[in-house]
Design a protein around this motif. Structure first.
Motif, PDB file in Angstrom:
ATOM      1  N   ARG A 156       1.287  -1.554   0.192  1.00 59.89           N
ATOM      2  CA  ARG A 156       0.092   0.167   0.005  1.00 59.89           C
ATOM      3  C   ARG A 156       1.031   1.099  -0.096  1.00 59.89           C
ATOM      4  O   ARG A 156       1.774   1.357   0.557  1.00 59.89           O
ATOM      5  N   GLY A 157       0.395   2.966  -0.390  1.00 59.54           N
ATOM      6  CA  GLY A 157       1.186   3.366  -0.490  1.00 59.54           C
ATOM      7  C   GLY A 157       0.025   4.888  -0.107  1.00 59.54           C
ATOM      8  O   GLY A 157      -0.987   4.866  -0.480  1.00 59.54           O
ATOM      9  N   TRP A 158       0.467   5.462   0.236  1.00 54.02           N
ATOM     10  CA  TRP A 158      -0.156   7.392  -0.021  1.00 54.02           C
ATOM     11  C   TRP A 158       0.378   8.567  -0.593  1.00 54.02           C
ATOM     12  O   TRP A 158       1.745   8.501  -0.860  1.00 54.02           O
ATOM     13  N   ALA A 159      -0.671   9.225  -1.246  1.00 56.00           N
ATOM     14  CA  ALA A 159       0.430  10.477  -1.214  1.00 56.00           C
ATOM     15  C   ALA A 159      -1.001  12.047  -0.918  1.00 56.00           C
ATOM     16  O   ALA A 159      -1.882  11.457  -0.935  1.00 56.00           O
ATOM     17  N   ASP A 160      -0.070  12.769  -1.114  1.00 55.14           N
ATOM     18  CA  ASP A 160      -0.648  14.018  -1.299  1.00 55.14           C
ATOM     19  C   ASP A 160      -1.234  14.821  -2.362  1.00 55.14           C
ATOM     20  O   ASP A 160       0.116  15.238  -3.318  1.00 55.14           O
ATOM     21  N   SER A 174       5.871  17.993  -6.734  1.00 56.71           N
ATOM     22  CA  SER A 174       7.361  18.074  -6.596  1.00 56.71           C
ATOM     23  C   SER A 174       6.515  17.256  -4.782  1.00 56.71           C
ATOM     24  O   SER A 174       5.814  17.493  -4.665  1.00 56.71           O
ATOM     25  N   LEU A 175       7.933  16.717  -4.581  1.00 58.47           N
ATOM     26  CA  LEU A 175       7.587  15.989  -2.812  1.00 58.47           C
ATOM     27  C   LEU A 175       8.115  17.113  -1.852  1.00 58.47           C
ATOM     28  O   LEU A 175       7.725  17.223  -0.968  1.00 58.47           O
ATOM     29  N   THR A 176       8.535  18.111  -2.622  1.00 57.32           N
ATOM     30  CA  THR A 176       9.046  19.052  -1.786  1.00 57.32           C
ATOM     31  C   THR A 176       8.127  20.333  -1.344  1.00 57.32           C
ATOM     32  O   THR A 176       8.256  20.992  -0.226  1.00 57.32           O
ATOM     33  N   GLU A 177       7.545  20.876  -3.020  1.00 54.87           N
ATOM     34  CA  GLU A 177       6.996  21.983  -2.941  1.00 54.87           C
ATOM     35  C   GLU A 177       5.312  21.268  -3.156  1.00 54.87           C
ATOM     36  O   GLU A 177       4.447  21.269  -4.259  1.00 54.87           O
TER      37      GLU A 177
END
Length: 205
Positions: free
Chosen positions: A115-119, A125-128
């Motif tokens: 499983r996995g999750w994301a915003d 960009s992972l930082t912005e």
């Protein structure tokens, strides 16, 4: 050196149909799938969502019943194109093995492959991050947790897409609507034996 299994190669699977009912997960991309909607509600556990025949809070796409074992070794990846009714929303993906083993001694790997999750605010960009424009579509690409597991014949592999995961994400007020563009959504699975192995496992005998 033997992980991921050197015989594994990525195979792309595509969601078809579904909606509140269970759809299909196939090696062939169907044209003009359109969109499907789900409604965020963190109070409904992922285990329940995976077992429900119908739900407005998740999309679930299943392979046919496996006629051979399928060995997954490596990192699965998803590409999901979506829009949100609000500027912020959670995105959760479970890869499950069904039928669900509800026995008291069942191992977590009997049911959850990875499983996995994301915003989605971090779609580029992972930082912005940036607030989402409601109803605008964005493509989110991310890895699921690395895995090495044999899914036994007789099971089905399921791609489950939902929003807030009570075990791992923030708990926003329920009601945010996610719209998934199925024509631009896919799952990449590292399968030992590659496309030929999964094709053989999905053939009815």
């Amino acid at each position: 050196d033997d992980y991921p299994n050197p015989a594994a190669s990525d195979v792309v699977l595509y969601p078809n149909g579904g909606g509140r009912l269970r759809g299909q997960l196939t090696i062939y991309k169907s044209p003009s799938q359109g969109t499907k909607k789900l409604i965020d509600d963190y109070s409904i556990a992922g285990a329940r969502l995976a077992q429900d025949e119908s739900s407005k809070t998740r999309l679930l796409f299943l392979t046919t019943v496996l006629t051979n074992n399928v060995h997954i070794s490596g990192t699965a990846k998803v590409s999901i194109t979506l829009s949100s009714s609000k500027p912020a929303v959670n995105l959760s993906v479970w890869l499950v093995s069904l039928p669900w083993n509800g026995e008291s001694g069942a191992k977590i790997t009997d049911n959850i492959i990875t499983r996995g999750w994301a915003d989605p605010q971090n779609h580029s960009s992972l930082t912005e991050g940036e607030p989402l424009v409601p109803e605008k579509f964005y493509t989110v690409n991310f890895d699921l947790m690395p895995d090495d597991q044999i899914i036994p014949k007789g099971q089905q592999i399921g791609l489950m897409i939902f929003s807030s995961d009570k075990e791992f994400t923030l708990w926003p007020d329920p009601g945010t609507e996610l719209t998934i563009d199925l024509d631009n959504t896919s799952l990449s699975l590292p399968i030992v034996g590659g496309s030929e192995a999964i094709k053989t496992a999905l053939v009815k005998k």
